[in-house]
Write an enzyme that holds these catalytic residues in place. Sequence first.
Site, short mmCIF file in Angstrom:
data_model
loop_
_atom_site.label_atom_id
_atom_site.label_comp_id
_atom_site.label_asym_id
_atom_site.label_seq_id
_atom_site.Cartn_x
_atom_site.Cartn_y
_atom_site.Cartn_z
N SER A 18 1.28 25.87 -3.13
CA SER A 18 0.11 26.66 -2.56
C SER A 18 -1.19 26.33 -3.26
CB SER A 18 0.42 27.98 -2.82
OG SER A 18 1.29 28.34 -1.77
N LYS A 65 5.81 41.10 -1.54
CA LYS A 65 5.35 41.40 -0.08
C LYS A 65 5.17 42.80 0.36
CE LYS A 65 5.62 36.83 1.41
NZ LYS A 65 5.99 35.67 2.67
N ASP A 101 1.88 35.28 7.75
CA ASP A 101 2.91 34.58 8.17
C ASP A 101 3.45 34.70 9.73
OD1 ASP A 101 3.83 34.02 5.53
OD2 ASP A 101 4.95 35.75 5.18
N GLY A 124 18.56 36.37 8.22
CA GLY A 124 17.93 36.92 7.06
C GLY A 124 17.23 38.30 7.57
N GLY A 127 11.17 39.87 4.06
CA GLY A 127 9.97 39.49 4.72
C GLY A 127 9.77 38.53 5.73
N LEU A 152 23.78 44.23 5.98
CA LEU A 152 23.63 44.89 7.39
C LEU A 152 22.69 45.96 7.39
CD1 LEU A 152 27.10 44.42 8.93
CD2 LEU A 152 25.13 43.40 9.63
N TYR A 222 10.49 24.50 3.05
CA TYR A 222 9.64 23.20 3.09
C TYR A 222 9.95 22.35 1.70
CZ TYR A 222 6.63 26.34 0.68
OH TYR A 222 6.02 27.30 -0.28
P1 NAP Z 1 13.25 37.53 0.95
O1 NAP Z 1 12.27 38.67 1.40
O2 NAP Z 1 13.74 37.52 -0.62
O3 NAP Z 1 14.51 37.41 1.91
C1 NAP Z 1 15.52 36.71 1.75
C2 NAP Z 1 16.41 36.62 2.76
O4 NAP Z 1 17.61 35.79 2.62
C3 NAP Z 1 17.18 38.31 2.68
O5 NAP Z 1 17.52 38.85 3.89
C4 NAP Z 1 18.44 37.82 1.78
O6 NAP Z 1 19.26 38.96 2.05
C5 NAP Z 1 18.73 36.40 2.53
N1 NAP Z 1 19.76 35.81 1.52
C6 NAP Z 1 19.42 35.34 0.45
N2 NAP Z 1 20.45 34.62 0.19
C7 NAP Z 1 21.33 34.57 0.91
C8 NAP Z 1 22.77 33.71 1.24
N3 NAP Z 1 23.16 33.22 0.42
N4 NAP Z 1 23.32 33.99 2.57
C9 NAP Z 1 22.71 34.74 3.63
N5 NAP Z 1 21.53 35.28 3.49
C10 NAP Z 1 20.95 35.24 2.00
O7 NAP Z 1 12.30 36.15 1.12
P2 NAP Z 1 11.50 35.83 2.16
O8 NAP Z 1 9.93 35.86 1.92
O9 NAP Z 1 11.65 36.56 3.63
O10 NAP Z 1 11.50 34.25 2.40
C11 NAP Z 1 12.81 33.54 2.85
C12 NAP Z 1 12.42 32.06 2.73
O11 NAP Z 1 11.54 31.78 3.80
C13 NAP Z 1 12.31 31.47 1.58
O12 NAP Z 1 12.83 30.30 1.47
C14 NAP Z 1 10.78 31.18 1.69
O13 NAP Z 1 10.11 30.10 0.86
C15 NAP Z 1 10.57 31.04 2.95
N6 NAP Z 1 9.23 31.30 3.54
C16 NAP Z 1 8.41 30.28 4.04
C17 NAP Z 1 7.17 30.73 4.44
C18 NAP Z 1 6.26 29.35 4.97
O14 NAP Z 1 5.08 29.51 5.29
N7 NAP Z 1 6.94 28.27 5.31
C19 NAP Z 1 6.67 31.58 4.49
C20 NAP Z 1 7.55 32.68 3.96
C21 NAP Z 1 8.78 32.59 3.60
P3 NAP Z 1 19.52 40.11 0.96
O15 NAP Z 1 18.49 41.02 1.80
O16 NAP Z 1 20.78 40.63 1.02
O17 NAP Z 1 19.15 39.56 -0.42
#
Ligand code: NAP
Length: 286
Positions: A18, A65, A101, A124, A127, A152, A222
Amino acid sequence: MGKKHFALIGHPVSHSVSAFVNNQLFKFSDIDADYDVVDIPPMDLSNAYTLLRRFDGFNVTIPYKQSIISYLDSLSIKASTYNSVNTVKNCENFSKGYTTDPEGLIRALELSEIPLCGKVVVIGAGGAARAAAYEAAIAGCDTIVSVRTESLGHAASLIGDVISSVTAPQISSCTLDALIDNDQSIDLLINATPVGMYPNVDKCVVPESLVKRCKSVFDMIYNPLETKLIKIAKKNGIKCSNGLLMLINQAICAHNIWTGSKFDLSDIRQLIVDTEQKIIDNFKTV
Ligand code: NAP
């Protein structure tokens, strides 16, 4: 006007690109500003917030977030609806939270020519999944939020929020096991989990048999540029994209909020190439 100061807060953030992306964007818009990465250990957000008020603005990533919201004076409609903030603008005595996002995701799908329609599975319930599920439901897709069994409850709460704020959404949840057992085709599969992200690059959140049922795949990760999920999609001739375009487009939206900047397409094309190289170089040094 003096130099402006911006940052990314999160934990862990040491491998983030970033700072590179945002400092390049400030160069393109000829704004005298710097962008740092601030790692805030869990539990320290309230102490750190006094420091964060000194920035002109900051981005927010995992795990803050949602928790940042209680410190802010105001939220954009989207941030309030989605209950997620990834961009904060500070004025003298006032701070406002936004989420870029969703716009980043929509723009990335458009640029990758991946249609947001039909049966869309969001894996997932965090956020990023929230942004994807809302946008899919708003677009009128048959949206399925698929999670591991223990999540769930998170999926149910996300679906409840979508139902209460989107008109007549088609949205449901299921476990990943149920999704894998089912043999229906999927128009778009979105991975919104960190599964497959560096250093766990040999992991894929779903088996190849499920990927084969998809018309297109979007992996928000990414780092690496080519996750195992993307490799499997490519091997099976399925249209796919990683999360880099989403990252860059959500950053462009944040700059628009902070400074009103607009960017030349040629600069953004160069930024995509340079950021890809930066990610590849980071890999070589770890
Ligand atoms: P987050 O809020 O921590 O959510 C992660 C989700 O993944 C939760 O639902 C979690 O379940 C689930 N999860 C974690 N480990 C898992 C596994 N082994 N099997 C199945 N589900 C699993 O994170 P986030 O902010 O949403 O980000 C998620 C991903 O998106 C990250 O890799 C992040 O880098 C990427 N992202 C990318 C961008 C972009 O601009 N490209 C923007 C935002 C996010 P639980 O609720 O049970 O923990």
